[in-house]
Design a protein around this motif. Structure first.
Motif, PDB file in Angstrom:
ATOM      1  N   THR A  65      -4.645   9.458   3.178  1.00 37.92           N
ATOM      2  CA  THR A  65      -4.975   8.591   2.046  1.00 37.92           C
ATOM      3  C   THR A  65      -4.324   7.244   2.277  1.00 37.92           C
ATOM      4  O   THR A  65      -3.278   7.144   2.919  1.00 37.92           O
ATOM      5  N   LEU A  66      -4.955   6.207   1.754  1.00 37.36           N
ATOM      6  CA  LEU A  66      -4.420   4.847   1.851  1.00 37.36           C
ATOM      7  C   LEU A  66      -5.005   4.051   0.697  1.00 37.36           C
ATOM      8  O   LEU A  66      -6.214   3.932   0.578  1.00 37.36           O
ATOM      9  N   ARG A  67      -4.148   3.531  -0.146  1.00 33.23           N
ATOM     10  CA  ARG A  67      -4.638   2.754  -1.280  1.00 33.23           C
ATOM     11  C   ARG A  67      -3.685   1.603  -1.565  1.00 33.23           C
ATOM     12  O   ARG A  67      -2.474   1.708  -1.308  1.00 33.23           O
TER      13      ARG A  67
ATOM     14  N   ALA B   4       0.834  -1.196   0.000  1.00 30.52           N
ATOM     15  CA  ALA B   4       0.000   0.000   0.000  1.00 30.52           C
ATOM     16  C   ALA B   4       0.869   1.246   0.000  1.00 30.52           C
ATOM     17  O   ALA B   4       2.080   1.184   0.269  1.00 30.52           O
ATOM     18  N   GLN B   5       0.235   2.357  -0.292  1.00 33.34           N
ATOM     19  CA  GLN B   5       0.903   3.642  -0.192  1.00 33.34           C
ATOM     20  C   GLN B   5      -0.136   4.701   0.134  1.00 33.34           C
ATOM     21  O   GLN B   5      -1.327   4.494  -0.023  1.00 33.34           O
ATOM     22  N   GLY B   6       0.334   5.831   0.637  1.00 37.25           N
ATOM     23  CA  GLY B   6      -0.599   6.882   0.999  1.00 37.25           C
ATOM     24  C   GLY B   6       0.114   8.051   1.636  1.00 37.25           C
ATOM     25  O   GLY B   6       1.340   8.191   1.540  1.00 37.25           O
TER      26      GLY B   6
ATOM     27  N   ARG C 215     -11.370   0.505   6.526  1.00 31.17           N
ATOM     28  CA  ARG C 215      -9.913   0.591   6.502  1.00 31.17           C
ATOM     29  C   ARG C 215      -9.375   1.246   7.765  1.00 31.17           C
ATOM     30  O   ARG C 215     -10.112   1.896   8.522  1.00 31.17           O
TER      31      ARG C 215
ATOM     32  N   LEU D 114      -4.044   8.708   8.699  1.00 26.22           N
ATOM     33  CA  LEU D 114      -3.788   8.324   7.319  1.00 26.22           C
ATOM     34  C   LEU D 114      -4.758   9.089   6.425  1.00 26.22           C
ATOM     35  O   LEU D 114      -5.930   8.743   6.322  1.00 26.22           O
TER      36      LEU D 114
END
Length: 208
Positions: free
Chosen positions: A184-186, A49-51, A164, A182
């Protein structure tokens, strides 16, 4: 982000070092235990993941940045404010470089709370003491936990909403709190291996 249990709590993670023998959460209701299983399944499934994040420290010091996750063992916190600050877990160690102070520090991953969050399988039913499970009508929930072997060293609150992980708050042994939201988190795929490598930039090349 300092090399400490408080600020490496992602453990931050699950963000508490959970290395003690299994302990039954006998005081939790069946609904609470179901929430724990839900959180554990979610965290175990978060393999890449990244964010972006916002970190608020004990003195309301605000920091921002990006993060990258590749389990097992790897994570990168890349601060944009203050710019240049890096914290990288490379699978064996957690490395921290502060360009403002020109300092580089390294500790074994196993000695940080990140170790459990970055494990191949996240376990919230082993070595952790669950103090509280808070459930809301919206489906959001929060889990307050601490290391079962070192309960006086602080606690972590993991907050989930919308399916999430939303944030965590670390309280250290002195009561100081650090909150990481967080923003954003995707899911991610194909993250470059170089993201999870951080060599000591303060070390001068050896002369032959």
């Amino acid at each position: 982000m300092m090399l400490s249990r408080r600020l490496f709590g992602l453990g931050a993670a699950a963000v508490v070092a959970l290395s003690a023998p299994a302990m039954a959460q006998s005081s939790l209701s069946a609904d609470d235990q179901a929430v724990l299983r839900q959180a554990q399944t979610y965290l175990s499934g978060l393999t890449a993941a990244q964010g972006t994040f916002v970190e608020t420290g004990p003195n309301n010091q605000r920091r921002e940045g990006r993060f990258y996750l590749s389990r097992p063992g790897k994570m990168r916190f890349e601060y944009t404010n203050p710019a240049g600050l890096l914290v990288v877990a490379d699978g064996n160690n957690v490395n921290r470089y502060d360009p403002r102070l020109n300092t580089f520090r390294q500790v074994p991953l196993a000695q940080t709370p990140l170790s459990t969050f970055l494990a191949r399988e996240v376990r919230l039913d082993q070595g952790v003491r669950i103090d509280r499970v808070t459930r809301m009508d919206s489906g959001a929930y929060a889990i307050t936990a601490r290391d079962a072997r070192r309960p006086n060293e602080g606690s972590v609150i993991l907050a989930f909403a919308g399916g999430r992980l939303q944030e965590w708050t670390i309280t250290d042994a002195q009561g100081a709190r650090t909150r990481v939201q967080l923003t954003t988190l995707r899911p991610a795929s194909g993250l470059a291996s170089s993201l999870f490598t951080l060599r000591d930039p303060t070390r001068r090349p050896s002369r032959n």
